[in-house]
Design a protein around this motif. Structure first.
Motif, PDB file in Angstrom:
ATOM      1  N   ASP A 162      42.053  28.746  55.237  1.00 53.64           N
ATOM      2  CA  ASP A 162      41.398  28.980  53.948  1.00 53.64           C
ATOM      3  C   ASP A 162      40.951  30.435  53.792  1.00 53.64           C
ATOM      4  OD1 ASP A 162      41.802  26.374  53.276  1.00 53.64           O
ATOM      5  OD2 ASP A 162      39.734  25.729  53.583  1.00 53.64           O
ATOM      6  N   TYR A 163      40.344  30.963  54.826  1.00 54.43           N
ATOM      7  CA  TYR A 163      39.895  32.351  54.771  1.00 54.43           C
ATOM      8  C   TYR A 163      39.629  32.844  56.186  1.00 54.43           C
ATOM      9  CZ  TYR A 163      35.085  30.596  55.399  1.00 54.43           C
ATOM     10  OH  TYR A 163      33.951  29.989  55.884  1.00 54.43           O
TER      11      TYR A 163
ATOM     12  N   ASN B 130      37.892  40.922  54.942  1.00 58.95           N
ATOM     13  CA  ASN B 130      37.613  39.583  54.429  1.00 58.95           C
ATOM     14  C   ASN B 130      38.783  39.150  53.558  1.00 58.95           C
ATOM     15  OD1 ASN B 130      34.478  39.203  55.031  1.00 58.95           O
ATOM     16  ND2 ASN B 130      34.762  41.283  54.259  1.00 58.95           N
TER      17      ASN B 130
ATOM     18  N   THR C 122      40.799  35.859  51.605  1.00 59.73           N
ATOM     19  CA  THR C 122      40.713  34.492  51.101  1.00 59.73           C
ATOM     20  C   THR C 122      42.073  34.060  50.564  1.00 59.73           C
ATOM     21  OG1 THR C 122      38.421  34.897  50.447  1.00 59.73           O
ATOM     22  CG2 THR C 122      39.485  32.956  49.517  1.00 59.73           C
ATOM     23  N   LYS C 123      42.422  32.811  50.798  1.00 60.78           N
ATOM     24  CA  LYS C 123      43.721  32.301  50.364  1.00 60.78           C
ATOM     25  C   LYS C 123      43.783  32.207  48.849  1.00 60.78           C
ATOM     26  CE  LYS C 123      47.066  28.645  51.412  1.00 60.78           C
ATOM     27  NZ  LYS C 123      47.279  27.363  52.112  1.00 60.78           N
ATOM     28  N   ARG C 124      44.829  32.791  48.285  1.00 56.81           N
ATOM     29  CA  ARG C 124      45.118  32.722  46.857  1.00 56.81           C
ATOM     30  C   ARG C 124      46.610  32.477  46.711  1.00 56.81           C
ATOM     31  NH1 ARG C 124      40.543  32.025  46.375  1.00 56.81           N
ATOM     32  NH2 ARG C 124      39.004  33.114  45.086  1.00 56.81           N
TER      33      ARG C 124
ATOM     34  N   TYR D 195      46.834  36.384  50.379  1.00 56.91           N
ATOM     35  CA  TYR D 195      45.438  36.473  50.808  1.00 56.91           C
ATOM     36  C   TYR D 195      44.851  37.762  50.252  1.00 56.91           C
ATOM     37  CZ  TYR D 195      46.042  32.527  53.955  1.00 56.91           C
ATOM     38  OH  TYR D 195      46.274  31.265  54.468  1.00 56.91           O
TER      39      TYR D 195
ATOM     40  N   TYR E 168      32.733  37.517  53.460  1.00 55.73           N
ATOM     41  CA  TYR E 168      32.250  36.512  54.404  1.00 55.73           C
ATOM     42  C   TYR E 168      31.444  37.152  55.527  1.00 55.73           C
ATOM     43  CZ  TYR E 168      35.675  33.601  52.030  1.00 55.73           C
ATOM     44  OH  TYR E 168      36.383  32.922  51.078  1.00 55.73           O
TER      45      TYR E 168
END
Length: 713
Positions: free
Chosen positions: A272-273, A291, A293-295, A300, A306
């Protein structure tokens, strides 16, 4: 006969009178200056009545001149964020004389068609002439979109824009656009601007917004149709003050290493991240903060920090403070204290506690409890020493700086959540869960600061992201590292846990990342994810926190990978997911930072072949001919010469074209720079003479920004 004494008194009185007159004059002058300053300050701050009246008489308005926002730099001076000026091009068509207008309008139209091309020549001229004849309008924007500074310099040579008799009318409306040369690297850390207000809204841009923003100016403008503002003149203007520059601790080479390793693992496990922080042990300077994040399926991006605000259950990385508290309280020898963990499953107050190893670890030492990351073992030690005095354990956590934010000079740090016995959520099993990293929330940065303190022999260091605030070359504010003089615990405790953290890598849950050229110390952490109030088996937050080289720590690092997927349960633990990312980053940093390298033992000169010369074949051929040496191969562009014990010189081709990083040893700096800069490398060096070492080994494939350091001797 007059008395000479009387004359002296008259002269003295005259001098006193003159002095009083001069003092009175200076006093009046000072009062006038003071009054003037008050008036100027009043008008600058409140846009006073004089300007308002002037503006009303001439149908003008006061407008803000935006200040140039300050730049953000990396630790080596690379530009991370800057404001670039762009310009709308307009024309006050009624400003030039009739003679000038008629003579030059066609020339202007031709230039507009050639460079802007939004309309035909006929349409351009029709628009210009129409506005010039209009009784209500006088201003025309010549291009719908803004142009760059270089384009503006060209436009300044056009008719109506260059200064000529009877001419004029050309206008530029300035707007600023924020530009980040390294984007998308460290986007969330560097931050961005609110498009509505122009102020920083996240990251360094927000944290140091007042320093970067500068002070806006004021100018008189005429508002024309379409909301366009035409500057009137400079007589009443207050010029804006540009913002200050912020120099960060970030190293974009480290950032590239961190993001590349993190991205590959996130994609491999469809996590996920994830986040990575790299920090210098002695100073707390953060070298990288990534940092992602999955998109989408494989994309990412940096959309949330985070590292600063991503609180999670830390899992087994929290066994470090638990073990530190036990050792500090008891002074026990972890090599002799035995713990019977049984077959890997026990129950305590209806709580099931289990170890990841099937069949359990059996009877092990307290040191092995850490190395093997035994939940049962740490629970039994806590039960023995702290369950009857929970407040004492909580006091140790406070002493270790785990109950408060780190205080980094960045907005958005989320405070840790560590409950005490006054909390409504405290239960009879809270201490059990806390001992191995549950029922509490920590950010990666807060966890890393503890590991960094252990690496720093117990001295806690506040993380820092910014070194200096400057105005051009003048240092306005110097931010110094904050290191606590009093260590978190005794030297004996620090030595014991340092040994344990090395054992985790050499014998324990992270033995798969043991390095050959340097030693790593750290701890794995695998925490089950809390979903709808229930901890889910198979859904994990994995992390590895540690430092290197273990014998002389220079950098600490934490890696967090959340919710890895697609593999068996055992392959989703931190030792398999997060620890290899740490190892990859540490390997690349170790290769890059040659200050950590141990000196290479040299072989005796009389028995070894040593590279004496490396250079262009034509140059070495001339030298060889002058010294009566063995002739060189004629076709080779780059050649190396070696000399054996007997003095025999042998020539050999030294190819520099194929690999990304060629072999530069033996070359003079001039030749090494020529080769590397043609390959797009940014070169740093130390020493003088010929190249004897290079931070990137020959044949290394380099992606992204290319940096290399050379050692000369």
């Amino acid at each position: 006969m007059k008395s000479s004494n009387g004359g002296g008194q008259n002269n003295k009185q005259a001098l006193i009178t003159r002095a009083r007159i001069i003092a009175l004059g200076l006093g009046l002058f000072a009062i006038l200056v003071f009054v003037k300053l008050i008036r100027v300050q009043f008008y600058e701050t409140f846009k006073g009545k004089k300007w308002s009246a002037y503006a009303e008489q001439n149908d003008l308005k006061l407008d803000t001149i935006p200040a140039m926002r300050g730049n953000i730099y990396s630790s080596d001076g690379s530009l991370l964020a800057t404001s670039l000026p762009y310009y709308y091009v307009g024309l006050d068509v009624k400003a030039p004389s009739d003679e000038y207008f008629d003579e030059h309008v066609d020339d202007l139209v031709e230039l507009l068609v050639r460079h802007f091309g939004e309309y035909s020549a006929e349409r351009y001229k029709q628009r210009i002439v129409s506005v010039r004849r209009s009784k209500r309008s006088r201003y025309l924007r010549l291009k719908s979109r803004e142009i760059s500074y270089l384009e503006r310099e060209k436009v300044l040579t056009w008719p109506f824009f260059r200064r000529e008799k009877g001419g004029g009318g050309g206008k530029f409306e300035t707007v600023y656009r924020r530009y980040e040369p390294f984007t998308p690297m460290a986007d969330r850390t560097i931050g961005g601007l609110n498009p509505r207000t122009g102020k920083g809204w996240v990251g360094i841009e927000a944290s140091f917004d007042q320093k970067l923003a500068g002070r806006n100016g004021v100018e008189l403008v005429e508002r024309v149709e379409g909301g366009v503002k035409i500057p009137v003149g400079d007589d009443m203007n207050i010029r804006p003050e540009p913002g200050l520059d912020v120099y960060t601790t970030l190293d974009m080479n480290f950032q590239d290493m961190a993001e590349a390793a993190l991205r590959r693992t996130l994609q491999q496990y469809q996590a996920d991240y994830g986040c990575v922080i790299v920090m210098e042990v002695a100073t707390g300077e953060i070298r990288a903060m990534a940092n992602l994040t999955k998109r989408g399926d494989q994309e990412y991006r940096e959309v949330f920090n985070y590292a600063l605000a991503g609180s999670t259950d830390p899992g087994s990385t929290f066994k470090l403070p638990t073990m530190m508290a036990i050792l500090e309280e008891t002074g026990m020898d972890p090599n002799r204290e035995m713990v019977n963990t049984g077959d890997g499953l026990i129950h305590y107050r209806k709580v099931k506690i289990e170890d990841t190893k099937r069949g359990g670890h059996g009877n092990i030492t307290a040191k092995e409890v850490m190395e093997k990351s035994s939940n049962i073992g740490i629970h039994l030690l806590m039960q023995k020493y702290f369950y009857h005095q929970p407040d004492k354990y909580l006091q140790y956590l406070k002493k270790f700086h785990l109950t408060a934010p780190t205080g980094i000079h960045m907005k958005g740090e989320k405070p840790p959540l560590i409950r005490d016995r006054s909390s409504k959520q405290w239960s009879r099993t809270s201490l059990t869960f806390m001992s191995y990293g549950y029922e509490l929330q920590m950010t990666p940065l807060q966890t890393l600061t503890l590991y960094n303190a252990v690496a720093n022999n117990g001295h806690w260091v506040r993380p820092m992201m910014v070194r200096q605030i400057r105005s051009a070359e003048e240092v306005i504010d110097q931010l110094e590292p904050y290191v606590e003089e009093t260590p978190l615990c005794s030297p004996q405790t620090i030595r014991k846990v340092q040994d344990m953290l090395e054992g985790v890598v050499s014998r324990g849950t992270a033995r798969n990342i043991s390095a050959s050229h340097y030693r790593i110390a750290g701890k794995t952490g695998t925490a089950q994810k809390l979903v709808n109030g229930q901890y889910m088996v198979g859904r994990y937050s994995t992390s590895f926190a540690g430092y290197f080289p273990a014998d002389k720590p220079k950098y600490s690092c934490i890696v967090l990978i959340d919710s890895p997927r697609g593999f068996s349960r055992e392959q989703l633990y931190a030792g398999s997911v997060a620890a290899p990312v740490f190892k990859e980053i540490a390997d690349r940093i170790y290769a890059y930072d040659i200050t950590m390298h141990k000196p290479t033992a040299r072989k005796p000169a009389e028995t070894s072949k040593t590279v004496q010369w490396v250079g262009k074949g034509t140059e070495l051929a001339a030298i060889g001919k002058a010294l009566d040496l063995t002739p060189l191969p004629q076709s080779e562009e780059w050649v190396q010469g070696t000399m054996a014990a007997a003095g025999d010189v042998r020539w050999q081709a030294r190819p520099v074209e194929q690999p990304d990083v060629p072999d530069l040893r033996g070359m003079p700096l001039r030749d090494a720079l020529f080769i590397l800069e043609n390959k797009g490398f940014r070169v740093t060096f130390k020493g003088a003479g010929k190249v004897v070492d290079q931070s990137l080994p020959p044949g290394t494939k380099v992606s992204g920004q290319k940096n290399i350091s050379l050692t000369l001797q």
